[in-house]
Design a protein around this motif. Structure first.
Motif, PDB file in Angstrom:
ATOM      1  N   LEU A 158      49.802   3.861 -39.675  1.00 60.71           N
ATOM      2  CA  LEU A 158      51.240   4.112 -39.641  1.00 60.71           C
ATOM      3  C   LEU A 158      51.846   4.082 -41.050  1.00 60.71           C
ATOM      4  O   LEU A 158      51.393   3.318 -41.907  1.00 60.71           O
ATOM      5  CB  LEU A 158      51.926   3.063 -38.767  1.00 60.71           C
ATOM      6  N   PRO A 159      52.878   4.897 -41.293  1.00 68.47           N
ATOM      7  CA  PRO A 159      53.516   4.943 -42.623  1.00 68.47           C
ATOM      8  C   PRO A 159      54.413   3.724 -42.863  1.00 68.47           C
ATOM      9  O   PRO A 159      55.642   3.823 -42.897  1.00 68.47           O
ATOM     10  CB  PRO A 159      54.320   6.242 -42.573  1.00 68.47           C
ATOM     11  N   ILE A 160      53.772   2.569 -43.026  1.00 69.60           N
ATOM     12  CA  ILE A 160      54.504   1.317 -43.231  1.00 69.60           C
ATOM     13  C   ILE A 160      54.746   1.125 -44.726  1.00 69.60           C
ATOM     14  O   ILE A 160      53.797   1.040 -45.512  1.00 69.60           O
ATOM     15  CB  ILE A 160      53.712   0.121 -42.678  1.00 69.60           C
ATOM     16  N   LEU A 161      56.013   1.059 -45.112  1.00 72.10           N
ATOM     17  CA  LEU A 161      56.371   0.867 -46.517  1.00 72.10           C
ATOM     18  C   LEU A 161      56.651  -0.602 -46.811  1.00 72.10           C
ATOM     19  O   LEU A 161      56.980  -1.382 -45.910  1.00 72.10           O
ATOM     20  CB  LEU A 161      57.602   1.701 -46.869  1.00 72.10           C
ATOM     21  N   CYS A 162      56.512  -0.960 -48.061  1.00 73.80           N
ATOM     22  CA  CYS A 162      56.818  -2.311 -48.524  1.00 73.80           C
ATOM     23  C   CYS A 162      58.255  -2.679 -48.152  1.00 73.80           C
ATOM     24  O   CYS A 162      59.183  -1.886 -48.353  1.00 73.80           O
ATOM     25  CB  CYS A 162      56.629  -2.373 -50.039  1.00 73.80           C
TER      26      CYS A 162
END
Length: 234
Positions: A158-162
């Motif tokens: 999944l495109p999990i960002l900081c």
């Protein structure tokens, strides 16, 4: 919290589809296979869901619940040999991993004797820090397949960002701050978090992985389909 975009690749043609689209796409392949290779054997198409994460599985009808439990542990869940269970029509199939024995309904039951198309199953791993999964019987086919469980599709990382810079992919999660606003960090922001969370460097830091178990009970990732168990890449 904003729902993340989730998509998966088809095992048959390697094309990528959205969470909703991949199920319909797999159905077209399976119906074609059933028509071309009819069999008296039953094969069950199961979808396993946990938020945006999903697995599509094709399971031979002679497979036992214990085998499905083992697959789910290997790809998504196993950390410390916790108790797990399937809840099906008010009946509970329980297992103590590592030789502790089953109780309730028998985990040695074949799925063809219990499951039907459209059935919803409640699965739980660990009754302390519980990871719940929703399982749906998408369809049942008259189709000969290999024994056990076959992975048809799985959500890509999944495109999990900081949570801090909101620019770079998150690579580490803090199990102490997991219920706080900021708990997932890129490499640079993780170093900053060490300064404010004394337990982070000691024991609370764990890798972001493609599993609903990440950040819980020291979970470090699965042993099946490991190439998709890592961090999203921009």
């Amino acid at each position: 919290m904003t729902r993340l975009q989730s998509e998966g690749k088809c095992i048959f043609c390697n094309e990528t589809f959205s969470d909703k689209g991949i199920g319909r796409h797999l159905t077209t392949h399976l119906k074609k296979m059933e028509k071309e290779q009819p069999s008296s054997n039953q094969a069950f198409h199961l979808k396993v869901s946990a938020g945006e994460m999903f697995l599509h599985l094709l399971v031979d009808g002679n497979t036992k619940f214990r085998e499905i439990d083992g697959f789910l542990r290997a790809i998504w869940l196993e950390c410390c040999g916790h108790l797990s269970s399937f809840q099906i029509k008010k009946k509970r199939y329980n297992i103590r991993w590592g030789g502790g024995g089953d109780f309730g309904e028998k985990m040695s039951s074949k799925i063809s004797t219990v499951l039907e198309k459209g059935m919803q199953i409640d699965y739980r791993y660990d009754f302390g820090s519980t990871t719940p999964l929703d399982i749906k019987v998408v369809n049942v086919y008259s189709l000969k397949v290999k024994k056990g469980v076959t992975l048809l599709s799985r959500n890509e990382p999944l495109p999990i960002l900081c949570d801090i810079c909101k620019q770079e992919p998150a690579v580490v999660i803090c199990s102490i701050c997991i219920y706080e606003e900021a708990s997932m960090f890129c490499e640079d922001c993780a170093k900053k978090h060490e300064q404010t969370c004394p337990d982070f460097e000691d024991y609370a830091a764990s890798d972001v992985v493609n599993s609903p178990r990440m950040g819980v009970c020291g979970y470090e990732g699965g042993t099946i389909d490991t190439e998709r168990d890592g961090v999203w890449k921009k």
